[in-house]
Design a protein around this motif. Structure first.
Motif, PDB file in Angstrom:
ATOM      1  N   ASP A 187       0.822  -1.198   0.000  1.00  0.00           N
ATOM      2  CA  ASP A 187       0.000   0.000   0.000  1.00  0.00           C
ATOM      3  C   ASP A 187       0.866   1.262   0.000  1.00  0.00           C
ATOM      4  O   ASP A 187       0.724   2.111  -0.840  1.00  0.00           O
ATOM      5  N   LEU A 188       1.762   1.407   0.955  1.00  0.00           N
ATOM      6  CA  LEU A 188       2.708   2.514   1.059  1.00  0.00           C
ATOM      7  C   LEU A 188       2.066   3.897   1.007  1.00  0.00           C
ATOM      8  O   LEU A 188       2.458   4.771   0.241  1.00  0.00           O
ATOM      9  N   GLY A 189       1.074   4.069   1.850  1.00  0.00           N
ATOM     10  CA  GLY A 189       0.494   5.388   2.020  1.00  0.00           C
ATOM     11  C   GLY A 189      -0.603   5.764   1.054  1.00  0.00           C
ATOM     12  O   GLY A 189      -1.126   6.871   1.116  1.00  0.00           O
TER      13      GLY A 189
ATOM     14  N   GLY B 200      -8.203  -5.749   0.355  1.00  0.00           N
ATOM     15  CA  GLY B 200      -7.645  -7.067   0.612  1.00  0.00           C
ATOM     16  C   GLY B 200      -6.390  -6.967   1.456  1.00  0.00           C
ATOM     17  O   GLY B 200      -6.110  -5.971   2.103  1.00  0.00           O
ATOM     18  N   ALA B 201      -5.599  -8.008   1.436  1.00  0.00           N
ATOM     19  CA  ALA B 201      -4.385  -8.080   2.241  1.00  0.00           C
ATOM     20  C   ALA B 201      -3.223  -7.433   1.506  1.00  0.00           C
ATOM     21  O   ALA B 201      -3.063  -7.620   0.305  1.00  0.00           O
ATOM     22  N   CYS B 202      -2.419  -6.664   2.244  1.00  0.00           N
ATOM     23  CA  CYS B 202      -1.247  -6.035   1.650  1.00  0.00           C
ATOM     24  C   CYS B 202      -0.267  -5.645   2.754  1.00  0.00           C
ATOM     25  O   CYS B 202      -0.593  -5.689   3.942  1.00  0.00           O
ATOM     26  N   TYR B 203       0.930  -5.245   2.364  1.00  0.00           N
ATOM     27  CA  TYR B 203       1.974  -4.821   3.300  1.00  0.00           C
ATOM     28  C   TYR B 203       2.132  -3.311   3.221  1.00  0.00           C
ATOM     29  O   TYR B 203       1.899  -2.709   2.168  1.00  0.00           O
ATOM     30  N   ASP B 204       2.538  -2.717   4.328  1.00  0.00           N
ATOM     31  CA  ASP B 204       2.677  -1.268   4.376  1.00  0.00           C
ATOM     32  C   ASP B 204       3.780  -0.879   5.348  1.00  0.00           C
ATOM     33  O   ASP B 204       4.158  -1.664   6.229  1.00  0.00           O
ATOM     34  N   VAL B 205       4.268   0.332   5.182  1.00  0.00           N
ATOM     35  CA  VAL B 205       5.196   0.967   6.111  1.00  0.00           C
ATOM     36  C   VAL B 205       4.542   2.264   6.530  1.00  0.00           C
ATOM     37  O   VAL B 205       4.085   3.034   5.683  1.00  0.00           O
ATOM     38  N   GLU B 206       4.463   2.486   7.830  1.00  0.00           N
ATOM     39  CA  GLU B 206       3.880   3.740   8.314  1.00  0.00           C
ATOM     40  C   GLU B 206       4.511   4.124   9.644  1.00  0.00           C
ATOM     41  O   GLU B 206       5.055   3.279  10.354  1.00  0.00           O
ATOM     42  N   TYR B 207       4.431   5.407   9.942  1.00  0.00           N
ATOM     43  CA  TYR B 207       4.984   5.901  11.194  1.00  0.00           C
ATOM     44  C   TYR B 207       3.889   5.902  12.250  1.00  0.00           C
ATOM     45  O   TYR B 207       2.777   6.367  12.012  1.00  0.00           O
TER      46      TYR B 207
END
Length: 159
Positions: free
Chosen positions: A24-26, A32-39
């Motif tokens: 996703d990344l913002g 559905g299912a996904c990976y993300d990086v967030e603060y």
């Protein structure tokens, strides 16, 4: 240390043709299912979202390490419709894109610079090493070019 942010990671994932439904990344398009990086209050999180809930949360002190963890994770995901790989040529493009100083790496097959990281294919496998005066030091051997490239990327980014 060279840094990587989510915007750069997004460009790298697109360059490597990672299926866009795996991250996703913002973009907040979590279908559905996904990976993300967030603060978050805990720090930089790399996690998996599924049905609005976070799973497999890993906390990092900085955005660069969280982004690298996501890149490493998706490059090793099983069950994707495409086989993901990272070649030495793609790695070089990524290093240039991230503005990693050129004196930190050398891919001059057979000739190794001084005080820089390099990699090459040998009879033992893909070798990643630190070159000092033409000699290989701290050699790590990998069966796959992708794993060797990820190792070298991590090393030059953290130097």
């Amino acid at each position: 240390m060279t840094t990587m942010n989510r915007k750069q990671l997004l460009a790298i994932l697109r360059y490597l043709k990672v299926p866009c439904d795996t991250y996703d990344l913002g973009t907040s398009m979590r279908i559905g299912a996904c990976y993300d990086v967030e603060y978050t209050e805990q720090g930089w999180e790399m996690c998996r979202f599924d049905r609005g809930k976070k799973y497999s949360v890993k906390i990092f002190d900085n955005e660069t390490d969280a982004c690298f963890a996501l890149l490493n994770h998706v490059m090793h995901m099983r069950g994707l419709s495409v086989r993901l790989s990272l070649s030495i040529h793609q790695l070089h493009s990524i290093l240039v894109y991230l503005k990693v100083p050129e004196d930190l790496y050398d891919f001059s097959a057979g000739y190794f610079g001084t005080n820089c990281y390099s990699m090459e294919w040998t009879a033992q496998g893909w070798e990643v090493f630190f070159a000092v005066n033409g000699e290989k030091c701290d050699v790590a051997v990998f069966d796959s070019e992708t794993d060797a490239c990820l190792d070298l990327l991590y090393k030059v980014m953290h130097r």
